[in-house]
Design a protein around this motif. Structure first.
Motif, short mmCIF file in Angstrom:
data_model
loop_
_atom_site.label_atom_id
_atom_site.label_comp_id
_atom_site.label_asym_id
_atom_site.label_seq_id
_atom_site.Cartn_x
_atom_site.Cartn_y
_atom_site.Cartn_z
N GLN A 1 -21.77 -78.85 77.23
CA GLN A 1 -20.44 -79.37 76.87
C GLN A 1 -19.58 -79.34 78.14
O GLN A 1 -19.02 -78.29 78.48
N ASN A 2 -19.53 -80.46 78.83
CA ASN A 2 -18.82 -80.52 80.13
C ASN A 2 -19.28 -79.41 81.07
O ASN A 2 -18.47 -78.83 81.79
N ASN B 1 -23.19 -73.35 84.99
CA ASN B 1 -22.17 -73.95 85.85
C ASN B 1 -21.23 -74.71 84.91
O ASN B 1 -21.40 -75.90 84.66
N ALA B 2 -20.27 -73.99 84.38
CA ALA B 2 -19.44 -74.59 83.33
C ALA B 2 -18.03 -74.00 83.39
O ALA B 2 -17.58 -73.33 82.46
N GLU B 3 -17.40 -74.26 84.54
CA GLU B 3 -16.06 -73.67 84.68
C GLU B 3 -15.03 -74.36 83.77
O GLU B 3 -14.08 -73.74 83.32
N ASN B 4 -15.30 -75.65 83.50
CA ASN B 4 -14.36 -76.35 82.62
C ASN B 4 -15.01 -76.77 81.31
O ASN B 4 -14.57 -77.70 80.65
N ASN C 1 -17.02 -63.65 85.80
CA ASN C 1 -16.35 -63.38 84.54
C ASN C 1 -16.80 -64.38 83.47
O ASN C 1 -16.04 -65.24 83.04
N LEU C 2 -18.08 -64.21 83.07
CA LEU C 2 -18.60 -65.16 82.07
C LEU C 2 -18.05 -64.82 80.69
O LEU C 2 -17.95 -63.65 80.32
N LEU D 1 -21.99 -70.24 77.04
CA LEU D 1 -21.34 -69.46 78.10
C LEU D 1 -20.35 -70.34 78.84
O LEU D 1 -20.62 -71.53 79.08
N GLN D 2 -19.23 -69.76 79.21
CA GLN D 2 -18.20 -70.48 79.97
C GLN D 2 -18.02 -69.76 81.29
O GLN D 2 -17.99 -68.53 81.33
N GLY D 3 -17.85 -70.55 82.36
CA GLY D 3 -17.68 -69.95 83.70
C GLY D 3 -18.85 -70.32 84.58
O GLY D 3 -19.63 -71.25 84.27
#
Ligand code: AHR
Length: 672
Positions: A88-89, A115-118, A152-153, A201-203
């Motif tokens: 997702q993005n 790799n999903a900072e946004n 900071n995941l 996971l985000q971040g």
């Protein structure tokens, strides 16, 4: 023609009787039946009607065990079976890592490089033919996780429908470089039988995941990580006298490596070693490549379930033999010791003091009190000398060290024949307490064999009718083999089990549970999907007998002869010392109404009303489904007495249980 039937036909006296069936007038003959209430012939063992549980048809994982995530520990043969990537993005990769030396029991985990900072990257689990969730109910997520550095995941979990719409979600932070269990609870916002479960996971960074788990909070007795409440309730309603576990063929395994080893099913769930379920590959027409045993439902949980149900626990252990229909592999006699040790240790696990090794484990798991194990099965459907050779070793040692434990042996997979005869002959000369008999036969066989035990040897081991079911034709629905006709035929047969309760001490229908989309074997007693469960007609028959067992058998005769199928009528009766009731079971397998006058000889009836439960169907081929669960279900009625006689019109192809409250009953046993 057998002798009993001949005598009956020669002496039967029928009385003409008129009745109205719909608009049609028909002449019927009334049959006089006597229940010899003051002549009890045998005790009904509290174990008489019980449950056979096997992890077949997704009965454990995907069924009774309420875990909603399939392949939660990435230990299936294909480690990512049941999982798919979600982007997702964000992007990422998933790698399955094996650390056998560090964690032999549960070596694999999933490494997610994110790799999903946004946006988010992660996995979605498909559950067991989907995940069933209910609006407003709480769901508990847990995971063993760590992150590699000090990134900071953030972890986000969500239930989603097929369109990807969220049906409940939660967030977790605080991943550490060390493995740690993280938990969060959240509510489902909609009811959905086939949801997916996302772990995202985000971040930017790397996280390791293992034991990814989601349970409904609303489980049987609200136990965390427990059992499906609706399924256990159906079992509890049957008032079972025993719970046999874990099967069946699953005990034997396809080969010895694939056998059931109870020690691998106890302790912390993440230390229980998953193996392939033998039903994964057993039937090519019903292959189930995603069928494994996580052992989340293990021996501790089985003992606990038996205790909850008020049933005697009856574990069956491997006796050093794999399934003889498969490899037939046997352990060398000089290497049988570990198998025997498993039996000794199991007795310690169940009954030993908390100071003993295995008793301590039981206590550590939450049950310091012994489970009071009294019954133990040695082998499942084994046959020939190789069984007797191994069984005798178990018997010698167990009878010496644990005379308090009753041993169940086997007569093999057939109800008769040379193998059956051989084992019975040998076992009669042994110290076996019970011999397990299995019969999967036609409905007609069940009707014709209602007198099977009338002339059985009373001096040998007792009978455990451990697996039986009438197998007939099927239709389009999964549940369609569980016809009313099959259940009616089993009921006819069961009057024979009850009449012979002095020799038959235990009986159980098999198999017990089946997922409508994931079964391998049918008929089965209870069908379920991810949200619903249905009792088959066979379930209702079992429940009628189990919940109305009584404590002593009394004879039911017509013209002095036991009622064992003459003129399509089968009957048995018990009395209950605790409730002072007479409890009759009357089975009419004919297509016409059967008027009977039932006389309770020697009883002092308390109320002049008999309470009836009638089970029947419009059509013998009717069955219950999840969509139409009440096609065949018992109905309650009342019928008045005249003196000690109650006049009943037994409906065509019906089972009627008649309960009569009496004044104090005489429980003086009469020698047969
Ligand atoms: O109940 C299904 C199977 O039937 C059992 O696993 C086995 O014991 C029997 O053959």
């Amino acid at each position: 023609m057998n002798k009993t039937l001949f005598t009956f036909l020669a002496t039967a006296a029928f009385v003409p009787f008129c009745f109205t069936a719909g608009s049609a007038q028909a002449q019927q003959q009334v049959q006089n039946i006597a229940v010899q209430v003051s002549k009890p012939t045998a005790e009904v063992q509290p174990t008489m009607w019980g449950l056979f549980f096997e992890d077949i048809n997704f009965a454990a994982d995907g069924g009774l065990y309420a875990e909603l995530v399939k392949n939660r520990s990435f230990e299936f043969d294909k480690p990512l079976m049941g999982w798919k990537e979600v982007k997702q993005n964000g992007t990422g990769t998933v790698l399955v890592i094996n650390r056998t030396a560090a964690k032999e029991a549960n070596p694999r985990f999933a490494r997610l490089k994110v790799n999903a900072e946004n946006g988010a990257y992660g996995l979605v689990n498909e559950g067991f033919r989907g995940i069933g969730i209910e609006q407003g109910k709480q769901y508990n997520f847990s995971v063993l996780a760590r992150q590699q550095g000090d990134e900071n995941l953030k972890m986000k979990v969500a239930l989603v429908n097929r369109k990807g719409e969220k049906l409940g979600e939660a967030e977790l932070g605080g991943l550490t470089p060390e493995w740690k269990k993280h938990t969060v609870s959240f509510k489902a916002t909609a009811t959905e039988p086939k949801a997916g479960f996302q772990v995202l996971l985000q971040g930017k960074g790397t996280a390791d995941l293992d034991m990814v788990s989601l349970f409904p909070q609303d489980t049987w007795k609200n136990r965390p990580n427990g059992l499906r409440k609706d399924l256990v309730q159906l079992l509890a309603d049957m008032k079972p006298g025993f719970l046999r576990f874990p099967g069946g063929c699953i005990v034997e395994g396809k080969d010895l490596a694939n056998r059931y080893q109870w020690k691998k099913t106890v302790g912390d769930v993440e230390d229980r070693t998953l193996i392939m379920n033998r039903w994964n590959v057993e039937f090519s027409h019903r292959n189930a490549p995603d069928y494994f045993q996580s052992y989340g439902l293990g021996f501790y949980e089985y003992f606990q379930l038996a205790e909850d149900l008020g049933a005697e626990p009856l574990p069956i252990l491997n006796c050093g033999m794999a399934c003889q229909y498969n490899t037939g592999e046997v352990v060398a006699m000089e290497e049988l010791d570990p198998y025997l040790q498993d039996a000794l240790d199991l007795i310690e696990f169940a009954n030993g003091p908390v100071t003993s090794k295995w008793g301590k484990l039981r206590a550590d798991m939450g049950h310091p009190k012994p489970f009071d194990l009294k019954l133990l099965g040695i082998g499942n459907e084994q046959w020939d000398e190789q069984y007797m050779e191994r069984y005798r070793v178990f018997e010698d040692v167990l009878k010496k060290q644990h005379p308090e434990i009753k041993l169940i042996s086997t007569s093999g997979p057939s109800s008769d024949g040379p193998r059956f005869d051989y084992l019975w002959k040998e076992l009669k000369n042994s110290k076996a307490d019970y011999v397990d008999e299995h019969y999967y036969k036609s409905p007609e066989w069940f009707q014709q064999n209602a007198a099977r035990y009338d002339n059985y040897d009373r001096t040998g081991p007792k009978v455990f009718a451990g697996e039986y079911a009438a197998h007939g034709k099927d239709d389009k629905d999964s549940e369609s083999r569980n016809t009313w006709y099959s259940a009616l035929s089993e009921a006819a047969f069961m009057t024979g089990l009850e009449r012979n309760a002095d020799v038959v001490h235990m009986a159980s229908y098999a198999p017990l549970l089946a997922h409508v989309e994931a079964w391998q074997w049918r008929p089965d007693m209870i069908w379920f999907d991810n949200l619903r469960a249905v009792g088959t007609p066979n379930y209702h028959v079992q429940k009628l007998f189990g919940a109305n067992s009584g404590t002593h058998v009394v004879p039911v005769v017509s013209n002095g002869v036991a009622v064992t199928g003459q003129d399509s009528l089968y009957a048995s009766s018990t009395i209950d010392r605790n409730t002072n009731e007479v409890i009759m079971k009357l089975v009419n397998t004919s297509k016409s109404v059967k008027p009977v006058n039932v006389n309770l000889e020697g009883a002092t009836i308390q109320k002049r009303t008999a309470n009836l439960q009638v089970l029947k169907a419009a059509n013998p081929m009717d069955y219950n489904t999840l969509d139409k669960p009440q096609v065949v279900a018992p109905t309650a009625r009342k019928q008045n007495f005249s003196g000690n006689t109650v006049a009943l019109k037994l409906e065509p192809q019906s089972v009627t249980v008649v309960k009569v409250p009496c004044k104090k009953l005489n429980i003086q046993m009469v020698r047969q």
